[in-house]
Design a protein around this motif. Sequence first.
Motif, PDB file in Angstrom:
ATOM      1  N   GLU A  85      53.132 -10.717-111.897  1.00  0.00           N
ATOM      2  CA  GLU A  85      54.038  -9.854-111.141  1.00  0.00           C
ATOM      3  C   GLU A  85      55.278  -9.536-111.956  1.00  0.00           C
ATOM      4  O   GLU A  85      55.810  -8.427-111.934  1.00  0.00           O
ATOM      5  CB  GLU A  85      54.439 -10.536-109.834  1.00  0.00           C
ATOM      6  N   TYR A  86      55.736 -10.546-112.704  1.00  0.00           N
ATOM      7  CA  TYR A  86      56.930 -10.360-113.514  1.00  0.00           C
ATOM      8  C   TYR A  86      56.714  -9.305-114.574  1.00  0.00           C
ATOM      9  O   TYR A  86      57.589  -8.471-114.829  1.00  0.00           O
ATOM     10  CB  TYR A  86      57.284 -11.709-114.154  1.00  0.00           C
ATOM     11  N   VAL A  87      55.529  -9.340-115.224  1.00  0.00           N
ATOM     12  CA  VAL A  87      55.249  -8.351-116.265  1.00  0.00           C
ATOM     13  C   VAL A  87      55.153  -6.961-115.661  1.00  0.00           C
ATOM     14  O   VAL A  87      55.566  -5.976-116.283  1.00  0.00           O
ATOM     15  CB  VAL A  87      53.964  -8.730-117.030  1.00  0.00           C
ATOM     16  N   SER A  88      54.661  -6.862-114.424  1.00  0.00           N
ATOM     17  CA  SER A  88      54.592  -5.521-113.838  1.00  0.00           C
ATOM     18  C   SER A  88      56.002  -4.975-113.582  1.00  0.00           C
ATOM     19  O   SER A  88      56.270  -3.797-113.812  1.00  0.00           O
ATOM     20  CB  SER A  88      53.752  -5.524-112.567  1.00  0.00           C
ATOM     21  N   ILE A  89      56.921  -5.859-113.162  1.00  0.00           N
ATOM     22  CA  ILE A  89      58.299  -5.397-112.991  1.00  0.00           C
ATOM     23  C   ILE A  89      58.895  -5.042-114.342  1.00  0.00           C
ATOM     24  O   ILE A  89      59.638  -4.056-114.495  1.00  0.00           O
ATOM     25  CB  ILE A  89      59.142  -6.462-112.278  1.00  0.00           C
ATOM     26  N   LEU A  90      58.545  -5.831-115.375  1.00  0.00           N
ATOM     27  CA  LEU A  90      59.041  -5.541-116.721  1.00  0.00           C
ATOM     28  C   LEU A  90      58.587  -4.166-117.183  1.00  0.00           C
ATOM     29  O   LEU A  90      59.355  -3.398-117.771  1.00  0.00           O
ATOM     30  CB  LEU A  90      58.523  -6.621-117.680  1.00  0.00           C
ATOM     31  N   LEU A  91      57.320  -3.839-116.893  1.00  0.00           N
ATOM     32  CA  LEU A  91      56.817  -2.529-117.290  1.00  0.00           C
ATOM     33  C   LEU A  91      57.558  -1.425-116.544  1.00  0.00           C
ATOM     34  O   LEU A  91      57.857  -0.373-117.117  1.00  0.00           O
ATOM     35  CB  LEU A  91      55.313  -2.440-117.038  1.00  0.00           C
ATOM     36  N   LEU A  92      57.845  -1.671-115.252  1.00  0.00           N
ATOM     37  CA  LEU A  92      58.602  -0.659-114.504  1.00  0.00           C
ATOM     38  C   LEU A  92      59.969  -0.440-115.141  1.00  0.00           C
ATOM     39  O   LEU A  92      60.419   0.697-115.330  1.00  0.00           O
ATOM     40  CB  LEU A  92      58.748  -1.122-113.054  1.00  0.00           C
ATOM     41  N   VAL A  93      60.626  -1.550-115.498  1.00  0.00           N
ATOM     42  CA  VAL A  93      61.947  -1.435-116.133  1.00  0.00           C
ATOM     43  C   VAL A  93      61.838  -0.697-117.454  1.00  0.00           C
ATOM     44  O   VAL A  93      62.678   0.132-117.797  1.00  0.00           O
ATOM     45  CB  VAL A  93      62.547  -2.845-116.329  1.00  0.00           C
ATOM     46  N   ALA A  94      60.745  -0.970-118.200  1.00  0.00           N
ATOM     47  CA  ALA A  94      60.570  -0.300-119.495  1.00  0.00           C
ATOM     48  C   ALA A  94      60.382   1.197-119.300  1.00  0.00           C
ATOM     49  O   ALA A  94      60.922   2.004-120.065  1.00  0.00           O
ATOM     50  CB  ALA A  94      59.370  -0.895-120.229  1.00  0.00           C
ATOM     51  N   ILE A  95      59.626   1.589-118.251  1.00  0.00           N
ATOM     52  CA  ILE A  95      59.432   3.016-117.988  1.00  0.00           C
ATOM     53  C   ILE A  95      60.778   3.681-117.721  1.00  0.00           C
ATOM     54  O   ILE A  95      61.138   4.704-118.311  1.00  0.00           O
ATOM     55  CB  ILE A  95      58.498   3.242-116.796  1.00  0.00           C
ATOM     56  N   ILE A  96      61.543   3.056-116.811  1.00  0.00           N
ATOM     57  CA  ILE A  96      62.826   3.663-116.453  1.00  0.00           C
ATOM     58  C   ILE A  96      63.743   3.699-117.664  1.00  0.00           C
ATOM     59  O   ILE A  96      64.407   4.713-117.938  1.00  0.00           O
ATOM     60  CB  ILE A  96      63.474   2.882-115.297  1.00  0.00           C
ATOM     61  N   GLY A  97      63.765   2.588-118.415  1.00  0.00           N
ATOM     62  CA  GLY A  97      64.609   2.541-119.608  1.00  0.00           C
ATOM     63  C   GLY A  97      64.228   3.594-120.621  1.00  0.00           C
ATOM     64  O   GLY A  97      65.070   4.262-121.208  1.00  0.00           O
ATOM     65  N   GLY A  98      62.910   3.770-120.821  1.00  0.00           N
ATOM     66  CA  GLY A  98      62.463   4.766-121.782  1.00  0.00           C
ATOM     67  C   GLY A  98      62.898   6.166-121.382  1.00  0.00           C
ATOM     68  O   GLY A  98      63.378   6.948-122.204  1.00  0.00           O
ATOM     69  N   VAL A  99      62.732   6.468-120.092  1.00  0.00           N
ATOM     70  CA  VAL A  99      63.123   7.807-119.633  1.00  0.00           C
ATOM     71  C   VAL A  99      64.620   8.011-119.797  1.00  0.00           C
ATOM     72  O   VAL A  99      65.080   9.053-120.269  1.00  0.00           O
ATOM     73  CB  VAL A  99      62.691   7.998-118.163  1.00  0.00           C
ATOM     74  N   VAL A 100      65.409   6.985-119.425  1.00  0.00           N
ATOM     75  CA  VAL A 100      66.867   7.153-119.485  1.00  0.00           C
ATOM     76  C   VAL A 100      67.342   7.281-120.917  1.00  0.00           C
ATOM     77  O   VAL A 100      68.186   8.114-121.239  1.00  0.00           O
ATOM     78  CB  VAL A 100      67.547   5.961-118.775  1.00  0.00           C
ATOM     79  N   LEU A 101      66.783   6.447-121.826  1.00  0.00           N
ATOM     80  CA  LEU A 101      67.275   6.448-123.195  1.00  0.00           C
ATOM     81  C   LEU A 101      66.954   7.734-123.929  1.00  0.00           C
ATOM     82  O   LEU A 101      67.679   8.145-124.825  1.00  0.00           O
ATOM     83  CB  LEU A 101      66.666   5.274-123.966  1.00  0.00           C
ATOM     84  N   ALA A 102      65.835   8.361-123.564  1.00  0.00           N
ATOM     85  CA  ALA A 102      65.425   9.515-124.351  1.00  0.00           C
ATOM     86  C   ALA A 102      65.826  10.835-123.720  1.00  0.00           C
ATOM     87  O   ALA A 102      65.439  11.882-124.208  1.00  0.00           O
ATOM     88  CB  ALA A 102      63.910   9.483-124.555  1.00  0.00           C
TER      89      ALA A 102
END
Lengths: 175, 420, 100
Positions: free
Chosen positions: A154-171
């Motif tokens: 479950e933790y990794v799935s939340i991590l992936l969600l954070v990575a998606i949001i982070g990727g969109v925001v950073l780029a």
Amino acid sequence: MPEGRVRGHLKMELIFFYIFAGLAVATALGVVAFKNPISSAFALVVSFFAISAVYAMLQAHFLAVIQVLVYAGAIMVLFIFVIMLLNLQPEELEERGFSTVFKGAAIVVLTAFCFGLIFLFRQMVFVFPKADASFGTVKEVGKLLFTTYWFPFEYVSILLLVAIIGGVVLAKREL
Amino acid sequence: MILTLAKIVVPLFVILNIIPLLIWLERKGSAYIQDRRGPNRAAIFGVIRLGGLIHSLNDVIKLLFKEDIIPARVNRFFYHLAPFTAMSVALMTFAVIPFAAPMYWKGKLITFQAADLNAGLLFILAIASLGVYGVMLAGWSSNNKYSLLGGLRSSAQMISYEVVMSLAIISILMMAGSLELNQIIQAQGDKVWKWNFLRQPVACLLFIVAMFAESNRLPFDLPEGESELVAGFHVEYSSMKFALFFMAEYTHMIIASAFLSALFFGGWQVPFASTEFLRGHASQVLRIVLAGAILVHFVAGIGLLSRGKTNVLTQKWGDRRDYEAIILGNGALLIALLLGAVLLYFWPIRLGRYGPQIVTAALQAAVFLGKILFFCWVFIWVRWTLPRFRYDQLMRLGWKFMLPLGLANILATGAALLWL
Amino acid sequence: MVTLQHYLILSALLFSIGLAGLVIRRNILIIFMSIELILNAANLVFIAFSRYRANLDGQVAAFFVIAVAAAEAAVGLAIVIAIFRNRSTVKVDELNLMRN
């Protein structure tokens, strides 16, 4: 089981291992050595394929397919997208002089030597035990993922969600 | 070992031969949808025209002999690699598709797929993600801004709809409980109302749309849009390499139909005739199939002969083309007679120990092929009926509509499995 | 016959090649790719030992490594794009704003 057939199978396994391992190492060298970043990326894709074949030889069926799906099919696509979008040119020659190659070779040899101390244990042959047919299947790994290791899952799935949001925001161009 | 080789070579051979058939179907089908006749001139010796099927042969010869133009300053290695990648990735998927039910031969279980993978469905997803490479490489290595744009757009579209496809497949996986395609097809059974397209209609719809997007067919045709980007990512390719891209697109279509029929429409299951039923009554089944074939050939032969006679009598075209119908009619009647002779001679059919299984396998493979061709026809039909999506509409549809729909479907399936 | 040492030596070679790439190359994307190679070498060791011990925990660990590598690649590449927009370079030598 007739002796000849057993030895024949084991020999085939060794041949296949050397083919795939050789491919993995050769393309890994290609990643590090090519000037053109796209050539490096493709060498890495082929390397991932070879490593996936090695996983399949180790009876890790689920992970072999996941390796192709995630690494070769998604992460490398992302890499190649970025290289194409940034329109990176092949690197110039003057920074890759003889000293660079020497440094690289020195690092490879030293690290491999440190790990290669395994050869000291040559008299102990670590043979693989016989694994049953359900080892490494999707069902067994899935069972572990959902019972013993449910919290990291479950933790990794939340991590992936954070990575998606982070990727969109950073780029983004403007926030 | 020979068996595995046969399992690889035979489906490959069949698929590569369906491609010219599909090209003909597309041209004639699109022509009749657009209220015209389509190509019907190419002929062998001026006589055999087969309603335009010879045009596919013409296309092959033409594309083989065309000049191979390579633009200046392209990255040679990737330029040559791209069509090869596209085609081989498309063909690799056939390793996991089963063509008939597994049978026992001399004590060993034979599955009619080249690789009976434990994670068959995941293999499909993995190979679908690899299809992006051919397109991207082609777009980038052509040293042409339009094809780079086409390639990037096409790859973005393909990876977006891969997600939709994965979500549709997950619902099927939850219902069948296994990733092996054989298990999924066997779980569907032979009754049509139990096939997956009725138990999971939303997933079926999502999968169909995702497959259209994955194979870059209209209405998701923008990356190779003929009126916007010339030919998109394969504009700089000529002769055999272009032919490879063309064939790769049709192969994608065939794969999409194969997966659609395997996952949702029962695959090799003959409707209302389960495997045990077929194996139990193999000789009757064989007789019925032979009788049906004789009937079809007989009727076709009589029809063609009468048409041929009117052609010759009224001198419809005035040259050798009039005789085509007579030749084909005679051929059909000859086949009908041969089959009739076979049927009468072997009337007391004695199938050995493995006879029923072979007959069943052949019938199931034929039914599977029929389903594949039917869905290919649906692909062609939709292509010439619907207009094209704009790129932002396409992306919005994929991410903002289909993704939540897929997730809701998984939730609903999970809830239903848990509490029903 | 293929023993555990074969897989461990393969993994060591891949790790050292990745490390060499990490140290030598100046292009940040190639550095990222070398990091992926290193992660793969670690995965290979996990899976080899999982097979040796007939225990599936190693495969689960490798699964998590793959998932985390995917997340890391996504965010890292987004950062690279942001840097490229600001500095128009991907050579690590020239990204030295925080030095001195």
